[in-house]
Design an enzyme around this catalytic site. Structure first.
Site, PDB file in Angstrom:
ATOM      1  N   LEU A  21      34.721  38.679 -64.771  1.00  0.00           N
ATOM      2  CA  LEU A  21      33.725  38.700 -65.838  1.00  0.00           C
ATOM      3  C   LEU A  21      32.705  37.628 -65.485  1.00  0.00           C
ATOM      4  CD1 LEU A  21      35.914  38.969 -69.090  1.00  0.00           C
ATOM      5  CD2 LEU A  21      34.693  40.803 -67.905  1.00  0.00           C
ATOM      6  N   ASP A  22      31.417  37.948 -65.595  1.00  0.00           N
ATOM      7  CA  ASP A  22      30.419  36.975 -65.172  1.00  0.00           C
ATOM      8  C   ASP A  22      30.345  35.792 -66.138  1.00  0.00           C
ATOM      9  OD1 ASP A  22      28.421  37.451 -67.231  1.00  0.00           O
ATOM     10  OD2 ASP A  22      27.900  39.300 -66.204  1.00  0.00           O
ATOM     11  N   TYR A  23      29.556  34.804 -65.769  1.00  0.00           N
ATOM     12  CA  TYR A  23      29.521  33.506 -66.449  1.00  0.00           C
ATOM     13  C   TYR A  23      29.311  33.632 -67.953  1.00  0.00           C
ATOM     14  CZ  TYR A  23      28.100  28.608 -67.210  1.00  0.00           C
ATOM     15  OH  TYR A  23      28.001  27.315 -67.658  1.00  0.00           O
TER      16      TYR A  23
END
Length: 236
Positions: free
Chosen positions: A103-105
């Protein structure tokens, strides 16, 4: 029973299969004192498998953790800039864990972590078409035409996406909420799909992975999956 070395290394929780392959190619793995070859098989009950001169450890009992990832947190083991990572949140787990996908930042929500490298590889591989559902808030209005575009597949710079399932939600001022379910795992895929149909994402949260959901788990908290849930995951 003989198995490929990269699978045995991943199953021992030392690395992903891809990383294990790079170790074999670099000559870091030996079988019965001989440098192993990529694609070689071994039987851990009969063969002596070593990595950098150390015996392949006995496999830890498989565990899988469901984490509610907060925004502002990276899905990586270390960050050169010193930003927080998901592994900071599970420091008290006494085994080495791998993330199932990323999952991105700025994306929140359900992330699985496991010490079973083979399971992580299986669940993340697009061939198995494991559903992942996200709650999305976008700027703009989700029109019937845009729903059809998302559900038919969207052309991105890395190719056409598989069809998604969309369930519209509430309109809130200039923003719209909706759920979208995909089974691919491309980098920032939901954000890019929405952008491609003219709906910039302002918030993104994964709420389900296959049959698993967040329940009442607070951001930054985690729980261990039950043996029954682990069996179901392995059957996907």
């Amino acid at each position: 029973m003989k198995q490929r070395l990269q699978k045995l290394i991943a199953a021992a929780g030392l690395a992903s299969r891809r990383q294990a392959e790079s170790w074999i190619a670099a000559g870091r793995v030996r079988v019965n004192g001989r440098v192993a070859r990529l694609g070689e098989q071994a039987d851990p009950s009969r063969d002596c498998i070593e990595i950098d001169g150390r015996p392949l450890p006995r496999r830890e009992p498989p565990i899988c953790i469901l984490l509610n990832k907060p925004a502002g947190c990276l899905t990586t083991r270390r960050d050169p800039q010193g930003r927080p990572t998901v592994f900071d949140l599970v420091r008290d787990v006494p085994v080495r864990l791998f993330a199932v996908g990323r999952l991105d930042y700025n994306t929140e929500g359900l992330l699985l972590l496991t010490n079973d490298g083979a399971l992580a590889h299986h669940l993340a591989h697009p061939r198995h078409e494991v559903d992942k559902t996200y709650l999305v808030r976008v700027r703009g209005r989700l029109t019937p035409q845009k729903i059809r575009q998302l559900e038919s597949g969207v052309r991105l710079e890395d190719g056409m996406t598989a069809p998604a399932r969309v369930r519209p939600g509430a309109q809130s001022g200039s923003h719209q909420w909706f759920e979208i379910t995909i089974h691919e795992g491309r980098n920032r895929q939901v954000r890019r799909m929405c952008q491609a149909v003219g709906l910039p994402v302002s918030r993104l949260r994964r709420i389900r992975f296959a049959f698993l959901d967040l329940g009442d788990l607070a951001p930054g908290r985690w729980r261990k999956l039950s043996p029954q849930e682990l069996v179901r995951l392995k059957s996907l």
